[in-house]
Enzyme design. Structure first.
Site, PDB file in Angstrom:
ATOM      1  CB  CYS A  94      -0.986  -0.024   1.157  1.00  9.91           C
ATOM      2  SG  CYS A  94      -2.323   1.188   0.983  1.00  9.91           S
ATOM      3  CG  HIS A 184      -3.753  -3.522   2.953  1.00  5.61           C
ATOM      4  ND1 HIS A 184      -2.786  -2.925   3.740  1.00  5.61           N
ATOM      5  CD2 HIS A 184      -4.408  -2.524   2.319  1.00  5.61           C
ATOM      6  CE1 HIS A 184      -2.864  -1.607   3.597  1.00  5.61           C
ATOM      7  NE2 HIS A 184      -3.835  -1.337   2.740  1.00  5.61           N
ATOM      8  CD  GLU A 186      -1.185  -5.279   5.634  1.00  5.77           C
ATOM      9  OE1 GLU A 186      -1.364  -4.057   5.736  1.00  5.77           O
ATOM     10  OE2 GLU A 186      -1.016  -5.851   4.534  1.00  5.77           O
TER      11      GLU A 186
END
Length: 255
Positions: A94, A184, A186
């Site tokens: 990002c 993302h 994560e």
């Protein structure tokens, strides 16, 4: 002993941080050898050491905007340029994706369509299907996104690896081992849901349907695998290095 460095470029919303932790915790949860992780908050201090001190570097997302060119961000960009020169493996996510692109000569700016948040399908390009990091993923695959800015033009020589209906530059690679991904890996589906609930009033003001976006959230196992895949790639580059010990501990830098 080999180590992975996480460059933390900001923090999540306070309400989410209180219940689910912060960016570095989510990245560490995706790694196998957690004892070998060092976290450095580059919004407070410069990146630690020199890039060659690290087996691999992860760069997190941020509530900041790359185009603001804040002092800490520009300092981190200079450090990343040196890491690229030294061919240290990097995965930017990002903000990290955008910062890498801008640091290497690409162009970053606000999305004309406004913020993109939710779970969306990401498709690999032909180069992405052959890539050493993304190449094992099916195409398309679901991924979580939340961003107001995008990479509008890739750096010179960058290879486009993935795109989506709402984002032409979902992933790129520079050289053999420098990657940026807009999505993302994560995030869990619970974290994506928390983001959408927090952002719901603003999304509604922009003409989006928060409930539709919430209903579309689902698990993203393939996207989530990228962090551990990057870790394995980084350690495998130096096969003579001792194998890292498996541990639940995380070395939190105080740089």
């Amino acid at each position: 002993m080999p180590k992975i460095l996480i460059l933390k470029t900001g923090s999540t919303y306070p309400d989410i941080q209180r219940t689910a932790g912060d960016f570095d915790r989510w990245f560490c949860a995706r790694l196998e050898y957690k004892q070998q992780v060092v976290v450095a908050d580059v919004t407070r201090e410069p990146p630690p050491g020199t890039p060659s001190d690290w087996q691999g570097v992860l760069v997190t997302g941020s509530p900041s905007m790359v185009t603001d060119r804040e002092g800490w961000s520009e300092q981190t960009a200079e450090w990343l340029r040196e890491a690229v020169r030294l061919q240290v493996p990097i995965l930017g996510v990002c903000y990290g994706h955008q910062l890498l692109a801008q640091a290497l000569g690409g162009r970053v700016g606000f999305r004309a369509q406004g913020r993109e948040s939710g779970t969306f399908e990401v498709a690999l390009t032909e180069a992405g299907r052959q890539d050493s990091l993304l190449g094992g993923l099916s195409s398309p695959f679901p991924a979580h996104l939340t961003h107001a800015q995008s990479v509008l033009a890739l750096p010179p020589g960058a290879v486009l690896l993935a795109n989506s209906e709402g984002e032409p530059h979902q992933a790129f690679r520079v050289g053999a081992n420098i990657w940026g991904v807009q999505f993302h890996p994560e995030f869990s589906d619970a974290i994506m849901t928390a983001y959408l609930k927090t952002q719901a009033p603003r999304l509604a003001e922009e003409g989006q349907d928060p409930q539709y976006l919430l209903n579309a959230v689902r698990e993203t196992p393939e996207a989530a695998s990228l962090i551990a895949r990057f870790e394995a790639y980084a350690y495998a580059r130096d096969r003579d290095a001792p194998a890292p010990e498996d541990s639940a501990g995380i070395a939190q830098g105080t740089y």
